[in-house]
Design a protein around this motif. Structure first.
Motif, PDB file in Angstrom:
ATOM      1  N   ALA A 199       0.685  -1.245   0.191  1.00  0.00           N
ATOM      2  CA  ALA A 199       0.137  -0.104  -0.088  1.00  0.00           C
ATOM      3  C   ALA A 199       1.185   1.146  -0.105  1.00  0.00           C
ATOM      4  CB  ALA A 199      -0.556   0.019   0.734  1.00  0.00           C
ATOM      5  N   ARG A 200       1.726   1.200   0.291  1.00  0.00           N
ATOM      6  CA  ARG A 200       2.813   2.586   0.715  1.00  0.00           C
ATOM      7  C   ARG A 200       3.405   2.462  -0.960  1.00  0.00           C
ATOM      8  NH1 ARG A 200       4.597  -0.132   5.349  1.00  0.00           N
ATOM      9  NH2 ARG A 200       6.900  -0.297   4.125  1.00  0.00           N
ATOM     10  N   ASP A 201       3.838   1.731  -1.331  1.00  0.00           N
ATOM     11  CA  ASP A 201       4.751   2.101  -2.037  1.00  0.00           C
ATOM     12  C   ASP A 201       3.597   2.504  -3.602  1.00  0.00           C
ATOM     13  OD1 ASP A 201       7.092   0.516  -0.870  1.00  0.00           O
ATOM     14  OD2 ASP A 201       6.363  -1.142  -2.253  1.00  0.00           O
ATOM     15  N   VAL A 202       2.468   1.174  -3.415  1.00  0.00           N
ATOM     16  CA  VAL A 202       1.749   2.129  -4.506  1.00  0.00           C
ATOM     17  C   VAL A 202       0.879   3.298  -4.696  1.00  0.00           C
ATOM     18  CG1 VAL A 202      -0.740   1.204  -3.893  1.00  0.00           C
ATOM     19  CG2 VAL A 202      -0.343   1.542  -6.210  1.00  0.00           C
ATOM     20  N   THR A 203       1.029   3.738  -3.358  1.00  0.00           N
ATOM     21  CA  THR A 203       0.447   5.425  -2.971  1.00  0.00           C
ATOM     22  C   THR A 203       1.753   6.476  -3.182  1.00  0.00           C
ATOM     23  OG1 THR A 203      -1.038   4.781  -1.389  1.00  0.00           O
ATOM     24  CG2 THR A 203      -0.054   6.689  -1.012  1.00  0.00           C
ATOM     25  N   LYS A 204       2.463   6.040  -3.411  1.00  0.00           N
ATOM     26  CA  LYS A 204       3.995   7.017  -3.184  1.00  0.00           C
ATOM     27  C   LYS A 204       4.009   6.661  -4.722  1.00  0.00           C
ATOM     28  CE  LYS A 204       9.238   7.339  -3.060  1.00  0.00           C
ATOM     29  NZ  LYS A 204       9.379   6.977  -4.513  1.00  0.00           N
ATOM     30  N   ARG A 205       3.819   5.731  -6.002  1.00  0.00           N
ATOM     31  CA  ARG A 205       3.207   5.820  -7.285  1.00  0.00           C
ATOM     32  C   ARG A 205       2.445   7.025  -7.663  1.00  0.00           C
ATOM     33  NH1 ARG A 205       6.850   2.226  -9.506  1.00  0.00           N
ATOM     34  NH2 ARG A 205       6.088   1.986 -11.196  1.00  0.00           N
ATOM     35  N   TRP A 206       1.659   6.465  -6.394  1.00  0.00           N
ATOM     36  CA  TRP A 206       0.172   7.574  -7.236  1.00  0.00           C
ATOM     37  C   TRP A 206       0.570   9.214  -7.238  1.00  0.00           C
ATOM     38  CZ3 TRP A 206      -2.221  11.315  -4.306  1.00  0.00           C
ATOM     39  CH2 TRP A 206      -3.329  11.793  -4.891  1.00  0.00           C
ATOM     40  N   SER A 207       1.710   9.427  -6.091  1.00  0.00           N
ATOM     41  CA  SER A 207       1.800  11.039  -5.368  1.00  0.00           C
ATOM     42  C   SER A 207       2.228  11.411  -6.188  1.00  0.00           C
ATOM     43  CB  SER A 207       2.241  10.741  -3.887  1.00  0.00           C
ATOM     44  OG  SER A 207       2.680  11.979  -3.356  1.00  0.00           O
ATOM     45  N   GLU A 208       3.859  10.627  -6.879  1.00  0.00           N
ATOM     46  CA  GLU A 208       4.819  10.718  -8.153  1.00  0.00           C
ATOM     47  C   GLU A 208       3.716  11.259  -8.962  1.00  0.00           C
ATOM     48  OE1 GLU A 208       7.249   7.564  -7.993  1.00  0.00           O
ATOM     49  OE2 GLU A 208       8.309   8.934  -5.901  1.00  0.00           O
ATOM     50  N   CYS A 209       3.241  10.404  -9.836  1.00  0.00           N
ATOM     51  CA  CYS A 209       1.624  10.400 -10.687  1.00  0.00           C
ATOM     52  C   CYS A 209       1.497  12.087 -10.844  1.00  0.00           C
ATOM     53  CB  CYS A 209       0.991   9.540 -10.759  1.00  0.00           C
ATOM     54  SG  CYS A 209      -0.180   9.788 -12.588  1.00  0.00           S
ATOM     55  N   MET A 210       0.498  12.128  -9.225  1.00  0.00           N
ATOM     56  CA  MET A 210      -0.220  14.012  -9.667  1.00  0.00           C
ATOM     57  C   MET A 210       0.708  14.595  -9.118  1.00  0.00           C
ATOM     58  SD  MET A 210      -3.433  12.779  -8.792  1.00  0.00           S
ATOM     59  CE  MET A 210      -4.879  14.103  -8.004  1.00  0.00           C
ATOM     60  N   ALA A 211       1.934  14.576  -8.657  1.00  0.00           N
ATOM     61  CA  ALA A 211       3.192  15.848  -9.426  1.00  0.00           C
ATOM     62  C   ALA A 211       3.795  16.041 -10.399  1.00  0.00           C
ATOM     63  CB  ALA A 211       4.268  15.472  -8.301  1.00  0.00           C
ATOM     64  N   ALA A 212       3.668  14.962 -11.335  1.00  0.00           N
ATOM     65  CA  ALA A 212       3.997  15.192 -12.754  1.00  0.00           C
ATOM     66  C   ALA A 212       3.163  16.115 -13.665  1.00  0.00           C
ATOM     67  CB  ALA A 212       3.638  13.553 -13.777  1.00  0.00           C
ATOM     68  N   VAL A 213       1.489  16.245 -12.803  1.00  0.00           N
ATOM     69  CA  VAL A 213       0.402  17.533 -13.625  1.00  0.00           C
ATOM     70  C   VAL A 213       0.800  18.662 -12.669  1.00  0.00           C
ATOM     71  CG1 VAL A 213      -0.249  16.648 -15.732  1.00  0.00           C
ATOM     72  CG2 VAL A 213      -1.264  15.887 -12.368  1.00  0.00           C
ATOM     73  N   ASN A 214       1.818  18.979 -11.706  1.00  0.00           N
ATOM     74  CA  ASN A 214       1.384  20.054 -10.487  1.00  0.00           C
ATOM     75  C   ASN A 214       0.249  19.996  -9.445  1.00  0.00           C
ATOM     76  OD1 ASN A 214       3.936  20.908 -11.776  1.00  0.00           O
ATOM     77  ND2 ASN A 214       2.459  22.094 -13.242  1.00  0.00           N
ATOM     78  N   LEU A 215       0.025  18.445  -8.970  1.00  0.00           N
ATOM     79  CA  LEU A 215      -1.017  18.150  -8.183  1.00  0.00           C
ATOM     80  C   LEU A 215      -0.388  17.555  -6.519  1.00  0.00           C
ATOM     81  CD1 LEU A 215      -3.802  17.277 -10.533  1.00  0.00           C
ATOM     82  CD2 LEU A 215      -3.715  20.078  -9.166  1.00  0.00           C
ATOM     83  N   VAL A 216       0.114  18.457  -5.906  1.00  0.00           N
ATOM     84  CA  VAL A 216       0.506  17.655  -5.165  1.00  0.00           C
ATOM     85  C   VAL A 216      -0.139  16.859  -3.950  1.00  0.00           C
ATOM     86  CG1 VAL A 216       2.864  17.776  -2.821  1.00  0.00           C
ATOM     87  CG2 VAL A 216       2.459  19.618  -5.285  1.00  0.00           C
ATOM     88  N   TYR A 217       0.093  16.754  -3.295  1.00  0.00           N
ATOM     89  CA  TYR A 217      -0.908  15.035  -2.201  1.00  0.00           C
ATOM     90  C   TYR A 217      -0.084  14.045  -2.461  1.00  0.00           C
ATOM     91  CZ  TYR A 217      -5.076  18.067  -4.377  1.00  0.00           C
ATOM     92  OH  TYR A 217      -5.261  19.427  -4.596  1.00  0.00           O
TER      93      TYR A 217
END
Length: 312
Positions: A199-217
Protein backbone atom coordinates in the motif's frame (compact mmCIF):
# COMPACT_ATOMS: atom_id res chain seq x y z
CA UNK A 1 -18.80 17.77 -19.31
CA UNK A 2 -18.04 16.28 -22.71
CA UNK A 3 -14.84 18.30 -22.92
CA UNK A 4 -13.56 16.66 -19.77
CA UNK A 5 -14.46 13.21 -21.05
CA UNK A 6 -12.35 13.85 -24.13
CA UNK A 7 -9.45 15.08 -22.03
CA UNK A 8 -9.66 12.28 -19.46
CA UNK A 9 -7.37 9.90 -21.27
CA UNK A 10 -4.74 12.56 -21.81
CA UNK A 11 -4.48 14.20 -18.43
CA UNK A 12 -1.30 12.66 -17.03
CA UNK A 13 2.04 13.84 -18.33
CA UNK A 14 5.38 12.20 -17.57
CA UNK A 15 7.60 14.85 -16.02
CA UNK A 16 9.54 17.07 -18.35
CA UNK A 17 9.01 14.82 -21.41
CA UNK A 18 5.36 15.76 -21.72
CA UNK A 19 4.49 12.27 -22.93
CA UNK A 20 0.88 11.17 -22.44
CA UNK A 21 0.36 8.54 -19.73
CA UNK A 22 2.50 5.41 -19.76
CA UNK A 23 4.61 6.92 -16.97
CA UNK A 24 4.29 3.80 -14.84
CA UNK A 25 4.41 0.94 -17.32
CA UNK A 26 6.78 -0.83 -14.94
CA UNK A 27 4.33 -0.66 -12.04
CA UNK A 28 4.29 -3.96 -10.15
CA UNK A 29 1.23 -6.17 -10.47
CA UNK A 30 -1.31 -6.09 -7.67
CA UNK A 31 -0.71 -8.65 -4.91
CA UNK A 32 -2.42 -12.00 -5.39
CA UNK A 33 -4.93 -13.51 -3.00
CA UNK A 34 -4.24 -16.88 -1.45
CA UNK A 35 -6.91 -19.52 -1.99
CA UNK A 36 -7.73 -19.41 1.73
CA UNK A 37 -8.13 -15.62 1.75
CA UNK A 38 -10.36 -15.74 -1.32
CA UNK A 39 -12.54 -18.46 0.20
CA UNK A 40 -12.82 -16.48 3.43
CA UNK A 41 -13.72 -13.32 1.57
CA UNK A 42 -16.40 -15.09 -0.48
CA UNK A 43 -18.00 -16.43 2.70
CA UNK A 44 -18.60 -12.98 4.17
CA UNK A 45 -19.46 -11.50 0.77
CA UNK A 46 -22.16 -14.15 0.29
CA UNK A 47 -23.66 -13.26 3.67
CA UNK A 48 -23.94 -9.58 2.74
CA UNK A 49 -25.23 -10.36 -0.75
CA UNK A 50 -27.87 -12.68 0.67
CA UNK A 51 -28.72 -10.11 3.33
CA UNK A 52 -29.28 -7.53 0.58
CA UNK A 53 -31.70 -9.87 -1.19
CA UNK A 54 -33.64 -10.55 2.02
CA UNK A 55 -33.72 -6.81 2.79
CA UNK A 56 -35.32 -6.18 -0.59
CA UNK A 57 -38.00 -8.73 0.23
CA UNK A 58 -38.50 -7.29 3.70
CA UNK A 59 -38.96 -3.79 2.28
CA UNK A 60 -41.60 -5.08 -0.14
CA UNK A 61 -43.51 -6.76 2.69
CA UNK A 62 -43.30 -3.53 4.70
CA UNK A 63 -44.54 -1.47 1.75
CA UNK A 64 -47.57 -3.73 1.32
CA UNK A 65 -48.35 -3.49 5.03
CA UNK A 66 -47.98 0.29 5.00
CA UNK A 67 -50.30 0.67 2.01
CA UNK A 68 -52.93 -1.37 3.87
CA UNK A 69 -52.62 1.10 6.76
CA UNK A 70 -52.90 4.11 4.45
CA UNK A 71 -49.25 5.14 4.73
CA UNK A 72 -46.47 5.39 2.18
CA UNK A 73 -42.90 4.23 2.68
CA UNK A 74 -40.14 3.94 0.11
CA UNK A 75 -37.77 1.71 2.07
CA UNK A 76 -34.05 1.65 1.54
CA UNK A 77 -31.95 1.44 -1.60
CA UNK A 78 -30.98 -2.14 -2.36
CA UNK A 79 -29.39 -2.66 -5.77
CA UNK A 80 -30.53 -5.62 -7.84
CA UNK A 81 -27.87 -8.25 -8.59
CA UNK A 82 -25.79 -6.79 -5.77
CA UNK A 83 -22.19 -7.98 -5.62
CA UNK A 84 -20.33 -7.06 -2.45
CA UNK A 85 -16.93 -5.40 -2.67
CA UNK A 86 -14.97 -3.86 0.22
CA UNK A 87 -13.59 -1.19 -2.08
CA UNK A 88 -14.92 0.74 -5.05
CA UNK A 89 -12.44 2.13 -7.50
CA UNK A 90 -12.64 5.68 -8.82
CA UNK A 91 -13.01 5.68 -12.60
CA UNK A 92 -12.11 8.43 -15.05
CA UNK A 93 -15.69 8.41 -16.34
CA UNK A 94 -17.16 9.07 -12.89
CA UNK A 95 -14.53 11.71 -12.15
CA UNK A 96 -15.18 13.52 -15.45
CA UNK A 97 -18.92 13.77 -14.80
CA UNK A 98 -19.24 14.06 -11.03
CA UNK A 99 -15.85 15.17 -9.72
CA UNK A 100 -15.50 13.87 -6.17
CA UNK A 101 -19.22 14.06 -5.42
CA UNK A 102 -19.69 10.40 -6.43
CA UNK A 103 -16.74 8.98 -4.55
CA UNK A 104 -17.09 5.83 -2.46
CA UNK A 105 -20.12 3.57 -2.76
CA UNK A 106 -22.60 6.18 -3.93
CA UNK A 107 -23.98 5.63 -7.44
CA UNK A 108 -26.21 7.72 -9.72
CA UNK A 109 -29.05 5.29 -8.93
CA UNK A 110 -28.62 5.42 -5.15
CA UNK A 111 -28.29 9.20 -5.25
CA UNK A 112 -31.50 9.59 -7.26
CA UNK A 113 -33.26 7.32 -4.76
CA UNK A 114 -32.00 9.33 -1.79
CA UNK A 115 -33.00 12.63 -3.40
CA UNK A 116 -36.53 11.37 -4.07
CA UNK A 117 -36.73 10.06 -0.51
CA UNK A 118 -35.63 13.42 0.89
CA UNK A 119 -38.14 15.29 -1.27
CA UNK A 120 -40.94 13.03 -0.07
CA UNK A 121 -39.89 13.51 3.54
CA UNK A 122 -39.88 17.30 3.21
CA UNK A 123 -43.32 17.28 1.60
CA UNK A 124 -44.93 15.44 4.53
CA UNK A 125 -46.73 17.24 7.33
CA UNK A 126 -45.79 16.51 10.94
CA UNK A 127 -49.01 14.54 11.35
CA UNK A 128 -48.30 12.45 8.25
CA UNK A 129 -44.77 11.79 9.45
CA UNK A 130 -45.99 10.75 12.90
CA UNK A 131 -48.54 8.34 11.41
CA UNK A 132 -45.92 6.92 9.05
CA UNK A 133 -43.51 6.29 11.92
CA UNK A 134 -46.19 4.68 14.10
CA UNK A 135 -47.34 2.43 11.26
CA UNK A 136 -43.76 1.47 10.54
CA UNK A 137 -42.38 0.95 14.06
CA UNK A 138 -45.41 0.70 16.33
CA UNK A 139 -46.09 2.69 19.48
CA UNK A 140 -43.77 3.78 22.32
CA UNK A 141 -44.11 0.43 24.08
CA UNK A 142 -43.42 -1.68 21.01
CA UNK A 143 -39.80 -2.45 21.76
CA UNK A 144 -37.59 -5.44 22.42
CA UNK A 145 -34.56 -5.63 24.69
CA UNK A 146 -32.03 -8.31 23.86
CA UNK A 147 -28.86 -9.39 25.60
CA UNK A 148 -25.80 -9.44 23.36
CA UNK A 149 -23.15 -12.15 23.37
CA UNK A 150 -20.87 -9.81 25.32
CA UNK A 151 -23.48 -9.24 28.02
CA UNK A 152 -24.55 -5.81 26.84
CA UNK A 153 -28.16 -4.92 26.11
CA UNK A 154 -29.86 -3.23 23.17
CA UNK A 155 -33.44 -1.99 23.04
CA UNK A 156 -34.89 -1.43 19.58
CA UNK A 157 -38.30 -0.78 17.94
CA UNK A 158 -40.20 -4.04 17.46
CA UNK A 159 -43.69 -3.18 16.33
CA UNK A 160 -45.64 -2.03 13.32
CA UNK A 161 -45.13 -3.14 9.75
CA UNK A 162 -41.39 -3.65 10.17
CA UNK A 163 -41.88 -6.20 12.93
CA UNK A 164 -44.69 -7.88 11.00
CA UNK A 165 -42.40 -8.29 7.98
CA UNK A 166 -39.61 -9.74 10.12
CA UNK A 167 -41.99 -12.21 11.73
CA UNK A 168 -43.01 -13.36 8.27
CA UNK A 169 -39.40 -13.92 7.24
CA UNK A 170 -37.69 -15.18 10.39
CA UNK A 171 -38.58 -17.93 12.84
CA UNK A 172 -37.17 -15.71 15.60
CA UNK A 173 -36.58 -12.09 14.59
CA UNK A 174 -34.77 -11.33 17.85
CA UNK A 175 -32.34 -14.21 17.31
CA UNK A 176 -31.71 -12.97 13.77
CA UNK A 177 -30.98 -9.52 15.19
CA UNK A 178 -28.51 -11.02 17.67
CA UNK A 179 -26.68 -13.05 15.02
CA UNK A 180 -26.25 -9.94 12.87
CA UNK A 181 -25.06 -7.99 15.90
CA UNK A 182 -22.30 -10.59 16.31
CA UNK A 183 -21.00 -9.43 12.92
CA UNK A 184 -21.35 -5.75 13.80
CA UNK A 185 -18.07 -3.97 13.19
CA UNK A 186 -16.77 -6.73 10.93
CA UNK A 187 -13.87 -5.52 8.84
CA UNK A 188 -10.11 -5.06 8.98
CA UNK A 189 -8.26 -2.04 10.29
CA UNK A 190 -7.92 0.37 7.35
CA UNK A 191 -4.79 1.97 8.80
CA UNK A 192 -3.17 -1.42 9.18
CA UNK A 193 -3.90 -2.27 5.55
CA UNK A 194 -2.55 1.07 4.35
CA UNK A 195 0.61 0.59 6.43
CA UNK A 196 1.58 -2.49 4.42
CA UNK A 197 4.57 -2.26 2.08
CA UNK A 198 2.38 -2.78 -1.00
CA UNK A 199 0.00 0.00 0.00
CA UNK A 200 2.83 2.42 0.82
CA UNK A 201 4.57 1.70 -2.47
CA UNK A 202 1.49 2.19 -4.66
CA UNK A 203 0.50 5.34 -2.76
CA UNK A 204 3.94 6.79 -3.38
CA UNK A 205 3.65 6.01 -7.09
CA UNK A 206 0.20 7.64 -7.20
CA UNK A 207 1.61 10.75 -5.51
CA UNK A 208 4.47 10.95 -8.03
CA UNK A 209 2.00 10.59 -10.89
CA UNK A 210 -0.07 13.50 -9.56
CA UNK A 211 3.05 15.62 -9.01
CA UNK A 212 3.83 15.20 -12.72
CA UNK A 213 0.89 17.53 -13.44
CA UNK A 214 1.68 19.86 -10.53
CA UNK A 215 -0.90 18.39 -8.15
CA UNK A 216 0.81 17.76 -4.84
CA UNK A 217 -0.94 15.27 -2.58
CA UNK A 218 0.44 12.49 -0.40
CA UNK A 219 -2.53 10.20 -0.96
CA UNK A 220 -5.90 10.18 -2.77
CA UNK A 221 -7.82 11.01 0.40
CA UNK A 222 -6.04 14.36 0.61
CA UNK A 223 -7.22 15.35 -2.87
CA UNK A 224 -10.84 14.36 -2.31
CA UNK A 225 -10.93 15.99 1.15
CA UNK A 226 -9.62 19.29 -0.19
CA UNK A 227 -12.22 19.29 -2.97
CA UNK A 228 -15.06 18.44 -0.58
CA UNK A 229 -14.02 21.17 1.85
CA UNK A 230 -14.06 23.73 -0.95
CA UNK A 231 -17.41 22.54 -2.32
CA UNK A 232 -19.41 22.27 0.90
CA UNK A 233 -21.19 25.14 2.64
CA UNK A 234 -22.24 24.45 6.25
CA UNK A 235 -25.82 25.11 7.36
CA UNK A 236 -26.73 26.18 10.89
CA UNK A 237 -29.76 26.17 13.14
CA UNK A 238 -31.19 29.25 14.83
CA UNK A 239 -28.72 28.91 17.71
CA UNK A 240 -25.71 28.84 15.40
CA UNK A 241 -25.05 25.10 15.64
CA UNK A 242 -23.98 23.39 12.43
CA UNK A 243 -26.63 20.88 11.41
CA UNK A 244 -25.60 19.90 7.89
CA UNK A 245 -23.75 21.05 4.79
CA UNK A 246 -24.76 21.72 1.21
CA UNK A 247 -22.48 20.61 -1.62
CA UNK A 248 -22.36 22.69 -4.77
CA UNK A 249 -21.89 20.95 -8.14
CA UNK A 250 -18.24 20.28 -9.00
CA UNK A 251 -16.42 23.11 -10.76
CA UNK A 252 -13.76 22.72 -13.45
CA UNK A 253 -10.91 22.75 -10.94
CA UNK A 254 -12.44 19.88 -8.96
CA UNK A 255 -13.15 17.87 -12.10
CA UNK A 256 -9.62 18.42 -13.43
CA UNK A 257 -8.14 17.20 -10.13
CA UNK A 258 -10.53 14.25 -9.95
CA UNK A 259 -9.76 13.18 -13.51
CA UNK A 260 -6.03 13.36 -12.81
CA UNK A 261 -6.57 11.36 -9.62
CA UNK A 262 -8.59 8.66 -11.38
CA UNK A 263 -6.11 8.48 -14.24
CA UNK A 264 -3.19 8.10 -11.83
CA UNK A 265 -5.06 5.39 -9.94
CA UNK A 266 -5.44 3.49 -13.19
CA UNK A 267 -1.89 4.21 -14.33
CA UNK A 268 -0.26 3.04 -11.09
CA UNK A 269 -2.67 0.24 -10.24
CA UNK A 270 -3.65 2.00 -7.03
CA UNK A 271 -7.28 0.91 -6.83
CA UNK A 272 -6.49 -2.65 -7.90
CA UNK A 273 -3.77 -2.96 -5.27
CA UNK A 274 -5.77 -1.48 -2.39
CA UNK A 275 -8.84 -3.47 -3.38
CA UNK A 276 -6.87 -6.71 -3.37
CA UNK A 277 -5.23 -5.94 -0.02
CA UNK A 278 -8.62 -5.22 1.53
CA UNK A 279 -10.15 -8.33 0.02
CA UNK A 280 -7.35 -10.41 1.56
CA UNK A 281 -7.75 -8.71 4.94
CA UNK A 282 -11.50 -9.34 4.92
CA UNK A 283 -10.83 -12.95 3.99
CA UNK A 284 -8.49 -13.45 6.93
CA UNK A 285 -11.01 -11.94 9.35
CA UNK A 286 -13.78 -14.08 7.88
CA UNK A 287 -11.74 -17.22 8.55
CA UNK A 288 -11.41 -16.15 12.18
CA UNK A 289 -15.16 -15.39 12.42
CA UNK A 290 -16.38 -18.51 10.61
CA UNK A 291 -18.87 -19.49 13.32
CA UNK A 292 -20.61 -16.10 13.32
CA UNK A 293 -20.76 -16.08 9.51
CA UNK A 294 -22.25 -19.57 9.27
CA UNK A 295 -24.90 -18.71 11.88
CA UNK A 296 -26.06 -15.66 9.88
CA UNK A 297 -25.92 -17.57 6.60
CA UNK A 298 -28.22 -20.26 7.97
CA UNK A 299 -30.76 -17.73 9.23
CA UNK A 300 -30.72 -15.67 6.03
CA UNK A 301 -31.01 -18.72 3.77
CA UNK A 302 -34.22 -19.72 5.55
CA UNK A 303 -35.49 -16.14 5.30
CA UNK A 304 -34.73 -16.14 1.57
CA UNK A 305 -36.81 -19.32 1.14
CA UNK A 306 -39.74 -17.77 3.00
CA UNK A 307 -39.47 -14.61 0.92
CA UNK A 308 -39.80 -16.64 -2.27
CA UNK A 309 -42.90 -18.34 -0.88
CA UNK A 310 -44.44 -15.01 0.12
CA UNK A 311 -43.51 -12.90 -2.88
CA UNK A 312 -42.84 -15.41 -5.64
Amino acid sequence: MATWRMRAAAVVLCGATGALVGCFDDAPAAPELTAADEAGFRSIAQVWELGNEVNRAEDELIRRCMVAKGSTWRGGYHAEDYVYSPYRGFTVEIAAEYGYSMLGFSTPESRAFDQADEAEELAMTEAERAKRDADLHGGPGDTRTVVLDNGGKITYPAGGCRRHAKEQLYEDPDEAFLRWQALNGFGPDWDEVMASREARDVTKRWSECMAAVNLVYAEPGDASYEASEAAETPTFDEEGNQIDSVRRPPDQKEIATAVADATCRLETGYDETIGTLLRAAYGREAIAREGDILAVMEIETKAQERAKELLG
